[in-house]
Design a protein around this motif. Structure first.
Motif, PDB file in Angstrom:
ATOM      1  N   PHE A  40       0.861  -1.222   0.018  1.00 38.84           N
ATOM      2  CA  PHE A  40      -0.133   0.085   0.050  1.00 38.84           C
ATOM      3  C   PHE A  40       0.853   1.275  -0.001  1.00 38.84           C
ATOM      4  N   ILE A  41       1.711   1.300   1.120  1.00 37.82           N
ATOM      5  CA  ILE A  41       2.385   2.631   0.930  1.00 37.82           C
ATOM      6  C   ILE A  41       3.719   2.624   0.336  1.00 37.82           C
ATOM      7  N   GLY A  42       4.313   1.441   0.096  1.00 40.24           N
ATOM      8  CA  GLY A  42       5.441   1.600  -0.784  1.00 40.24           C
ATOM      9  C   GLY A  42       5.215   1.840  -2.127  1.00 40.24           C
ATOM     10  N   SER A  43       4.026   1.350  -2.551  1.00 39.42           N
ATOM     11  CA  SER A  43       3.544   1.393  -4.136  1.00 39.42           C
ATOM     12  C   SER A  43       3.439   2.943  -4.355  1.00 39.42           C
ATOM     13  N   GLU A  44       2.603   3.621  -3.267  1.00 42.91           N
ATOM     14  CA  GLU A  44       2.517   5.115  -3.456  1.00 42.91           C
ATOM     15  C   GLU A  44       3.711   5.688  -3.609  1.00 42.91           C
ATOM     16  N   TYR A  45       4.729   5.578  -2.614  1.00 47.07           N
ATOM     17  CA  TYR A  45       6.097   5.946  -2.851  1.00 47.07           C
ATOM     18  C   TYR A  45       6.702   5.815  -4.265  1.00 47.07           C
ATOM     19  N   VAL A  46       6.827   4.485  -4.689  1.00 46.26           N
ATOM     20  CA  VAL A  46       7.204   4.216  -6.113  1.00 46.26           C
ATOM     21  C   VAL A  46       6.647   5.177  -7.189  1.00 46.26           C
ATOM     22  N   ARG A  47       5.399   4.968  -7.040  1.00 49.01           N
ATOM     23  CA  ARG A  47       4.663   5.818  -8.388  1.00 49.01           C
ATOM     24  C   ARG A  47       5.038   7.311  -8.205  1.00 49.01           C
ATOM     25  N   ARG A  48       4.925   7.759  -6.767  1.00 50.12           N
ATOM     26  CA  ARG A  48       5.210   9.183  -6.829  1.00 50.12           C
ATOM     27  C   ARG A  48       6.757   9.562  -7.264  1.00 50.12           C
ATOM     28  N   ALA A  49       7.810   8.610  -6.797  1.00 56.86           N
ATOM     29  CA  ALA A  49       9.016   8.914  -7.351  1.00 56.86           C
ATOM     30  C   ALA A  49       9.248   8.953  -8.809  1.00 56.86           C
ATOM     31  N   LEU A  50       8.686   8.029  -9.513  1.00 58.45           N
ATOM     32  CA  LEU A  50       9.014   7.952 -10.973  1.00 58.45           C
ATOM     33  C   LEU A  50       8.148   8.926 -11.769  1.00 58.45           C
ATOM     34  N   VAL A  51       7.452   9.790 -11.205  1.00 57.93           N
ATOM     35  CA  VAL A  51       7.171  11.043 -11.928  1.00 57.93           C
ATOM     36  C   VAL A  51       8.334  11.921 -11.855  1.00 57.93           C
ATOM     37  N   ALA A  52       8.951  12.031 -13.200  1.00 58.33           N
ATOM     38  CA  ALA A  52      10.020  12.983 -13.316  1.00 58.33           C
ATOM     39  C   ALA A  52       9.756  14.471 -12.995  1.00 58.33           C
ATOM     40  N   GLY A  53      10.655  15.292 -12.292  1.00 58.38           N
ATOM     41  CA  GLY A  53      10.511  16.566 -11.862  1.00 58.38           C
ATOM     42  C   GLY A  53      11.051  17.596 -12.903  1.00 58.38           C
ATOM     43  N   PRO A  54      11.027  18.713 -12.661  1.00 55.29           N
ATOM     44  CA  PRO A  54      11.644  19.691 -13.660  1.00 55.29           C
ATOM     45  C   PRO A  54      12.784  19.334 -14.161  1.00 55.29           C
ATOM     46  N   ASP A  95      10.056  11.431   1.877  1.00 52.80           N
ATOM     47  CA  ASP A  95      11.079  12.083   0.890  1.00 52.80           C
ATOM     48  C   ASP A  95      11.815  13.131   1.436  1.00 52.80           C
ATOM     49  N   LEU A  96      11.068  13.955   2.106  1.00 52.49           N
ATOM     50  CA  LEU A  96      11.798  14.985   2.840  1.00 52.49           C
ATOM     51  C   LEU A  96      13.096  14.372   4.072  1.00 52.49           C
ATOM     52  N   VAL A  97      12.487  13.396   4.352  1.00 54.67           N
ATOM     53  CA  VAL A  97      13.427  12.694   5.600  1.00 54.67           C
ATOM     54  C   VAL A  97      14.560  11.992   4.923  1.00 54.67           C
ATOM     55  N   LEU A  98      14.263  11.147   3.467  1.00 55.56           N
ATOM     56  CA  LEU A  98      15.465  10.573   2.628  1.00 55.56           C
ATOM     57  C   LEU A  98      16.605  11.653   2.378  1.00 55.56           C
ATOM     58  N   HIS A  99      16.012  13.040   1.950  1.00 53.29           N
ATOM     59  CA  HIS A  99      17.018  13.952   1.468  1.00 53.29           C
ATOM     60  C   HIS A  99      17.465  14.994   2.589  1.00 53.29           C
ATOM     61  N   GLY A 100      16.763  15.044   3.591  1.00 58.27           N
ATOM     62  CA  GLY A 100      17.024  16.440   4.675  1.00 58.27           C
ATOM     63  C   GLY A 100      17.251  15.880   6.152  1.00 58.27           C
ATOM     64  N   GLY A 101      16.880  14.662   6.472  1.00 53.99           N
ATOM     65  CA  GLY A 101      16.806  14.276   7.686  1.00 53.99           C
ATOM     66  C   GLY A 101      18.277  13.975   8.156  1.00 53.99           C
ATOM     67  N   ARG A 102      18.308  14.209   9.599  1.00 53.13           N
ATOM     68  CA  ARG A 102      19.781  13.882  10.183  1.00 53.13           C
ATOM     69  C   ARG A 102      19.940  12.532  10.441  1.00 53.13           C
ATOM     70  N   ALA A 103      21.279  12.047  10.134  1.00 55.08           N
ATOM     71  CA  ALA A 103      21.479  10.614  10.543  1.00 55.08           C
ATOM     72  C   ALA A 103      21.343  10.283  11.983  1.00 55.08           C
ATOM     73  N   GLY A 104      20.758   9.010  12.288  1.00 54.41           N
ATOM     74  CA  GLY A 104      20.670   8.691  13.783  1.00 54.41           C
ATOM     75  C   GLY A 104      19.414   9.181  14.339  1.00 54.41           C
ATOM     76  N   GLU A 105      18.479   9.639  13.581  1.00 56.05           N
ATOM     77  CA  GLU A 105      17.486  10.488  14.141  1.00 56.05           C
ATOM     78  C   GLU A 105      16.176   9.702  14.062  1.00 56.05           C
ATOM     79  N   GLU A 123       9.371  21.825  11.812  1.00 57.99           N
ATOM     80  CA  GLU A 123      10.259  22.606  12.210  1.00 57.99           C
ATOM     81  C   GLU A 123      11.553  22.281  11.244  1.00 57.99           C
ATOM     82  N   GLU A 124      12.220  21.180  11.133  1.00 61.75           N
ATOM     83  CA  GLU A 124      13.382  20.796  10.471  1.00 61.75           C
ATOM     84  C   GLU A 124      13.364  20.994   9.022  1.00 61.75           C
ATOM     85  N   LEU A 125      11.992  20.208   8.519  1.00 65.14           N
ATOM     86  CA  LEU A 125      12.107  19.865   7.060  1.00 65.14           C
ATOM     87  C   LEU A 125      10.908  20.454   6.489  1.00 65.14           C
TER      88      LEU A 125
END
Length: 328
Positions: A11-25, A228-238, A290-292
């Motif tokens: 359910f959640i994983g396929s939503e992530y995949v479908r969103r990720a494969l939509v090419a951005g700008p 996706d915000l966490v993937l690209h901007g989250g702090r390691a170990g958090e 606040e962080e992301l």
């Protein structure tokens, strides 16, 4: 960026995949996705039909508990987003073995491979259920874990393994914990699709106990955007909490679904409460806000209406699953 998505047909994983494969700008920045999924009862290959044949997506059918398969798919990955899990509480109460195997052992197999292949980031997707019940207020990321079901205990164990791997081996691990998800492609054993499909079939819906149990609801698209915000901007170990901002009792949710079908309370069957049923979950998600810069975008009323419409329009998807799982 090359990303291994475990449980990417769920359910959640396929939503992530479908969103990720939509090419951005900038298409050059669009990720290459490898989906690893065992296609157990709740992993549905049709969930990926909208991106079938996509040039930046590779599907591998395999078990995260299989070290050889995991080693092969981990090679060359820049990141892992780990959704794969057994997640249905009722099933865990009647049989805990698959939950311990997949959620604990499977996570450790993935972590070991990620360390060997020097993966850049490992996002471990977890749940608010690891904290147990809270009467008032909301859990922060520093709250102690107190799981009460085999499912939540297995997820708590996998969270601790992931964080330990960061501290011991230096793997760049981030853990997310979310509230109850809803949206399209959710397996029809979960409460919203279960109630929707039963109401569509003219059947009664089962309400646990007195219906006072409370949950916060998060649209799956908001959840995946936060990941996706966490993937690209989250702090390691958090650890980062992801909330939806709409807390409802099960009785209140039932009323909304009955209204969506013009049905009355005579369509509700009160059933014995779940063993060890936690009364209330609530997460303080101020850290990710606040962080992301996270904030949910889908209003619950709009998301619920769209979800009901999706199940109305996609009987072909859910009816075979419902029959196979004997969800009657």
């Amino acid at each position: 960026m090359r990303i291994l998505v475990t449980g990417g047909a769920g359910f959640i994983g396929s939503e992530y995949v479908r969103r990720a494969l939509v090419a951005g700008p900038d298409a050059q920045q669009a990720p290459w996705i490898t989906v690893l999924d065992a296609l157990t009862y709740s992993g549905v290959e049709a969930n990926l039909a909208p991106v079938a044949g996509h040039p930046r997506c590779t599907f591998v059918r395999g078990d995260i508990c299989d070290p050889d398969v995991v080693d092969q798919v981990m090679a060359g990955q820049d990141a892992v987003v780990h959704f794969a899990a057994e997640s249905h509480v009722d099933r865990s109460i009647t049989g805990a073995d698959p939950f311990v195997r997949t959620n604990v052992l499977g996570t450790q197999v993935l972590l070991d491979a990620a360390v060997r292949h020097r993966v850049g980031r490992f996002v471990h997707v977890s749940t608010d259920e690891v904290y147990g019940s809270i009467g008032e207020g909301a859990w922060t990321e520093q709250a102690p874990l107190a799981p009460t079901s085999p499912y939540s205990a297995s997820k708590a164990g996998s969270d601790l393994l992931a964080l330990a791997c960061h501290r011991t081996h230096g793997l760049d691990v981030v853990v997310t914990r979310c509230t109850n998800n809803y949206g399209p492609y959710q397996f029809p054993e979960k409460v919203i699709p279960l109630f929707v499909t039963r109401l569509m079939e003219g059947e009664k819906v089962p309400l646990y106990g007195d219906g006072r149990n409370r949950r916060d609801w998060l649209h799956v698209s908001d959840h995946c955007r936060a990941i996706d915000l966490v993937l690209h901007g989250g702090r390691a170990g958090e650890v980062y909490h992801i909330g939806g901002g709409t807390e409802l009792s099960n009785r209140e949710l039932t009323a909304l679904l009955l209204d969506a079908f013009g049905a009355g309370w005579d369509r509700v069957e009160h059933v014995a409460d779940r063993k060890g049923h936690d009364l209330r979950y609530a997460l303080d998600d101020s850290k990710i806000r606040e962080e992301l810069g996270y904030a949910p975008e889908v209003a619950f009323a709009d998301g619920l209406a769209a979800t009901v419409d999706w199940y109305r329009d996609n009987r072909w998807w859910w009816q075979p699953l419902r029959e196979a799982a004997r969800l009657r």
